[in-house]
Design a protein around this motif. Structure first.
Motif, PDB file in Angstrom:
ATOM      1  N   ALA A 154       0.830  -1.209   0.000  1.00  0.00           N
ATOM      2  CA  ALA A 154       0.000   0.000   0.000  1.00  0.00           C
ATOM      3  C   ALA A 154       0.864   1.257   0.000  1.00  0.00           C
ATOM      4  N   HIS A 155       1.991   1.196   0.707  1.00  0.00           N
ATOM      5  CA  HIS A 155       2.917   2.345   0.724  1.00  0.00           C
ATOM      6  C   HIS A 155       3.534   2.572  -0.650  1.00  0.00           C
ATOM      7  N   VAL A 156       3.876   1.504  -1.354  1.00  0.00           N
ATOM      8  CA  VAL A 156       4.418   1.630  -2.708  1.00  0.00           C
ATOM      9  C   VAL A 156       3.406   2.303  -3.623  1.00  0.00           C
ATOM     10  N   ILE A 157       2.179   1.852  -3.580  1.00  0.00           N
ATOM     11  CA  ILE A 157       1.131   2.441  -4.431  1.00  0.00           C
ATOM     12  C   ILE A 157       0.964   3.917  -4.120  1.00  0.00           C
ATOM     13  N   ALA A 158       0.909   4.251  -2.834  1.00  0.00           N
ATOM     14  CA  ALA A 158       0.764   5.656  -2.434  1.00  0.00           C
ATOM     15  C   ALA A 158       1.959   6.482  -2.873  1.00  0.00           C
ATOM     16  N   SER A 159       3.145   5.881  -2.879  1.00  0.00           N
ATOM     17  CA  SER A 159       4.357   6.601  -3.287  1.00  0.00           C
ATOM     18  C   SER A 159       4.338   6.906  -4.781  1.00  0.00           C
ATOM     19  N   ARG A 161       1.620   7.316  -6.515  1.00  0.00           N
ATOM     20  CA  ARG A 161       0.590   8.353  -6.660  1.00  0.00           C
ATOM     21  C   ARG A 161       1.154   9.727  -6.310  1.00  0.00           C
ATOM     22  N   ALA A 162       1.854   9.825  -5.194  1.00  0.00           N
ATOM     23  CA  ALA A 162       2.436  11.103  -4.775  1.00  0.00           C
ATOM     24  C   ALA A 162       3.490  11.583  -5.776  1.00  0.00           C
ATOM     25  N   ALA A 163       4.278  10.651  -6.316  1.00  0.00           N
ATOM     26  CA  ALA A 163       5.290  11.019  -7.298  1.00  0.00           C
ATOM     27  C   ALA A 163       4.652  11.571  -8.568  1.00  0.00           C
ATOM     28  N   ALA A 164       3.514  11.022  -8.953  1.00  0.00           N
ATOM     29  CA  ALA A 164       2.813  11.523 -10.140  1.00  0.00           C
ATOM     30  C   ALA A 164       2.385  12.972  -9.947  1.00  0.00           C
ATOM     31  N   ARG A 165       1.906  13.308  -8.760  1.00  0.00           N
ATOM     32  CA  ARG A 165       1.525  14.703  -8.478  1.00  0.00           C
ATOM     33  C   ARG A 165       2.750  15.615  -8.582  1.00  0.00           C
ATOM     34  N   ARG A 166       3.871  15.166  -8.030  1.00  0.00           N
ATOM     35  CA  ARG A 166       5.093  15.981  -8.113  1.00  0.00           C
ATOM     36  C   ARG A 166       5.552  16.124  -9.563  1.00  0.00           C
ATOM     37  N   ALA A 167       5.401  15.061 -10.346  1.00  0.00           N
ATOM     38  CA  ALA A 167       5.812  15.125 -11.750  1.00  0.00           C
ATOM     39  C   ALA A 167       5.043  16.210 -12.494  1.00  0.00           C
ATOM     40  N   PHE A 168       3.774  16.333 -12.217  1.00  0.00           N
ATOM     41  CA  PHE A 168       2.983  17.378 -12.870  1.00  0.00           C
ATOM     42  C   PHE A 168       3.473  18.756 -12.437  1.00  0.00           C
ATOM     43  N   GLU A 169       3.725  18.917 -11.145  1.00  0.00           N
ATOM     44  CA  GLU A 169       4.220  20.205 -10.648  1.00  0.00           C
ATOM     45  C   GLU A 169       5.584  20.542 -11.239  1.00  0.00           C
ATOM     46  N   ALA A 170       6.355  19.519 -11.575  1.00  0.00           N
ATOM     47  CA  ALA A 170       7.678  19.734 -12.146  1.00  0.00           C
ATOM     48  C   ALA A 170       7.634  19.992 -13.649  1.00  0.00           C
ATOM     49  N   GLY A 171       6.450  19.978 -14.244  1.00  0.00           N
ATOM     50  CA  GLY A 171       6.314  20.327 -15.652  1.00  0.00           C
ATOM     51  C   GLY A 171       6.390  19.179 -16.637  1.00  0.00           C
ATOM     52  N   PHE A 172       6.349  17.953 -16.138  1.00  0.00           N
ATOM     53  CA  PHE A 172       6.366  16.819 -17.059  1.00  0.00           C
ATOM     54  C   PHE A 172       4.994  16.657 -17.712  1.00  0.00           C
ATOM     55  N   LEU A 212      -1.435  -3.096 -12.080  1.00  0.00           N
ATOM     56  CA  LEU A 212      -2.725  -2.471 -12.374  1.00  0.00           C
ATOM     57  C   LEU A 212      -3.120  -1.471 -11.285  1.00  0.00           C
ATOM     58  N   GLU A 213      -2.837  -1.806 -10.024  1.00  0.00           N
ATOM     59  CA  GLU A 213      -3.185  -0.886  -8.939  1.00  0.00           C
ATOM     60  C   GLU A 213      -2.347   0.386  -9.001  1.00  0.00           C
ATOM     61  N   VAL A 214      -1.078   0.262  -9.328  1.00  0.00           N
ATOM     62  CA  VAL A 214      -0.236   1.447  -9.484  1.00  0.00           C
ATOM     63  C   VAL A 214      -0.726   2.285 -10.670  1.00  0.00           C
ATOM     64  N   THR A 215      -1.056   1.616 -11.766  1.00  0.00           N
ATOM     65  CA  THR A 215      -1.585   2.326 -12.936  1.00  0.00           C
ATOM     66  C   THR A 215      -2.847   3.093 -12.578  1.00  0.00           C
ATOM     67  N   ASP A 216      -3.767   2.450 -11.885  1.00  0.00           N
ATOM     68  CA  ASP A 216      -5.018   3.110 -11.494  1.00  0.00           C
ATOM     69  C   ASP A 216      -4.751   4.293 -10.570  1.00  0.00           C
ATOM     70  N   ALA A 217      -3.830   4.121  -9.621  1.00  0.00           N
ATOM     71  CA  ALA A 217      -3.527   5.190  -8.668  1.00  0.00           C
ATOM     72  C   ALA A 217      -2.927   6.399  -9.371  1.00  0.00           C
ATOM     73  N   VAL A 218      -2.041   6.159 -10.315  1.00  0.00           N
ATOM     74  CA  VAL A 218      -1.407   7.264 -11.042  1.00  0.00           C
ATOM     75  C   VAL A 218      -2.399   7.911 -11.998  1.00  0.00           C
ATOM     76  N   ARG A 219      -3.152   7.097 -12.724  1.00  0.00           N
ATOM     77  CA  ARG A 219      -4.123   7.652 -13.676  1.00  0.00           C
ATOM     78  C   ARG A 219      -5.165   8.512 -12.948  1.00  0.00           C
ATOM     79  N   ALA A 220      -5.482   8.169 -11.697  1.00  0.00           N
ATOM     80  CA  ALA A 220      -6.489   8.910 -10.935  1.00  0.00           C
ATOM     81  C   ALA A 220      -6.047  10.327 -10.615  1.00  0.00           C
ATOM     82  N   VAL A 221      -4.720  10.565 -10.498  1.00  0.00           N
ATOM     83  CA  VAL A 221      -4.236  11.902 -10.151  1.00  0.00           C
ATOM     84  C   VAL A 221      -3.557  12.598 -11.333  1.00  0.00           C
ATOM     85  N   LEU A 228      -0.294   8.597 -20.289  1.00  0.00           N
ATOM     86  CA  LEU A 228       0.385   7.699 -19.363  1.00  0.00           C
ATOM     87  C   LEU A 228       0.885   6.513 -20.175  1.00  0.00           C
ATOM     88  N   ILE A 229       2.165   6.191 -20.056  1.00  0.00           N
ATOM     89  CA  ILE A 229       2.715   5.036 -20.760  1.00  0.00           C
ATOM     90  C   ILE A 229       3.366   4.100 -19.745  1.00  0.00           C
TER      91      ILE A 229
END
Length: 357
Positions: A154-159, A161-172, A212-221, A228-229
């Motif tokens: 669960a911590h990996v999945i949350a990590s 997800r959080a990294a995806a939010r930072r990636a957007f803030e970083a301009g990716f 699949l769970e990581v994909t869903d978590a990232v796609r959600a944010v 997403l690739i």
């Protein structure tokens, strides 16, 4: 009209051509922070004409780094330098992607040029909380991993997800999830590394669950308008391991979950792998997965020649080609390949006087 130098639209983004820069680890970060090396390294590909530039693997947790010198995106403090890089590269007309990764049982290891290779001791900057689906090391000189608990998963999945939010803030503009080359998500996919008996191991459906769970978590944010690739190893090149038939099935499910392109590599999971290598040796994986899953693909692996790359896209084997070592040798490869193919491409005005006539 060159197929390789035709635009490609993924969601709201239109890439100026179908040449992508594969993630290439530089092992040049300090506590996960990007440096001027990364700015120059990635900036060269942007000025060189690539349609898509993807960073090296960016670890979503400190213990998810391959080496102590890996790039990271587990802390908001990593964002400003990454933003400096994306601002520069996007200004050159390229689309910027970041590969989000967790090294799993291949973490806390030495950089390729450091000998002997293998595990880095805690006293030398390594860590002892190396995690994997099962307590099975990659090789005798690699760390002995701990089996991830359900709480750890669960911590990996949350990590991610959080990294995806930072990636957007970083301009990716594109995220690539790293599910290849024997790192954590790939380890869950392969029965060679995954010997679990709970609902994350055993059957195909269980082994793909974390990806699949990581994909869903990232796609959600991750914004709907941005692609997403996912990078996979289409086969382990080892008996009893992950195979191309399973890759087709996974691709079909990823497509349904909002993945826009599959980056088709192979190997890296088993130290005893037996790979048959030659020019374009992984292209058949991209071709088959594209045809059977209907998910767009990128082909990788010993693609070095403009005519070779053109043919891969023109004959429908893949929608893009990703290059790595050839671009290290010549970051301006896209500019020269376009000339060789008679395609139109914009050169940076600072380099215009070097354009072949």
């Amino acid at each position: 009209m060159s197929a390789l130098f035709s635009p490609l639209t993924l969601r709201s983004l239109t890439l100026r051509n179908r040449v992508g820069v594969s993630p290439m680890c530089q092992y040049s970060s300090d506590n996960g922070f990007a440096t001027d090396w990364h700015l120059v390294h990635l900036g060269a590909f942007a000025t060189g004409g690539a349609g898509l530039v993807i960073t090296e693997a960016a670890a979503v947790t400190p213990e998810g780094r391959i080496s102590p010198q890996d790039l990271g995106i587990w802390d908001d403090a990593h964002i400003p330098m990454l933003r400096r890089i994306t601002d520069f590269c996007r200004a050159q007309g390229t689309v910027m992607g970041i590969q989000l990764a967790h090294a799993g049982r291949k973490a806390s290891t030495r950089r390729p040029w450091e000998q002997p290779g293998g595990a880095v001791a805690v006293a030398e900057g390594g860590w002892d909380n190396v995690m994997a689906p099962s307590a099975v090391p990659f090789a005798p000189n690699y760390p002995s991993p701990h089996e991830l608990s359900l709480e750890g998963i669960a911590h990996v999945i949350a990590s991610f997800r959080a990294a995806a939010r930072r990636a957007f803030e970083a301009g990716f503009q594109i995220i690539e999830l790293h599910a290849a080359h024997g790192y954590l998500l790939h380890e869950f996919l392969s029965p060679i590394a995954n010997t679990r008996t709970d609902h994350y191991g055993g059957s195909f459906e269980n082994r793909i669950r974390l990806t699949l769970e990581v994909t869903d978590a990232v796609r959600a944010v991750w914004p709907d308008e941005l692609p997403l690739i996912v990078r996979i190893s289409a086969t382990d090149w080892a008996e009893g391991g992950w195979n191309v038939e399973e890759s087709v099935q996974l691709a079909t499910q990823l497509h349904a979950r909002g993945v826009d392109l599959l980056d088709c590599s192979s190997g890296g999971l088993a130290a005893h792998q037996q790979i048959t290598i030659g020019p374009g040796y992984q292209v058949p994986f991209a071709r088959r997965i594209r045809a059977e899953s209907k998910l767009p693909t990128a082909a990788v692996g010993l693609i070095t020649d403009a005519t070779q790359a053109e043919q891969i896209v023109a004959d429908g084997s893949a929608d893009m080609v990703f290059l790595a070592r050839e671009l290290l040798r010549n970051p301006r490869w896209p500019l020269l390949a376009a000339h060789a193919l008679g395609a139109s491409i914009t050169w940076p005005p600072q380099y215009e006087r070097a354009r072949p006539r």
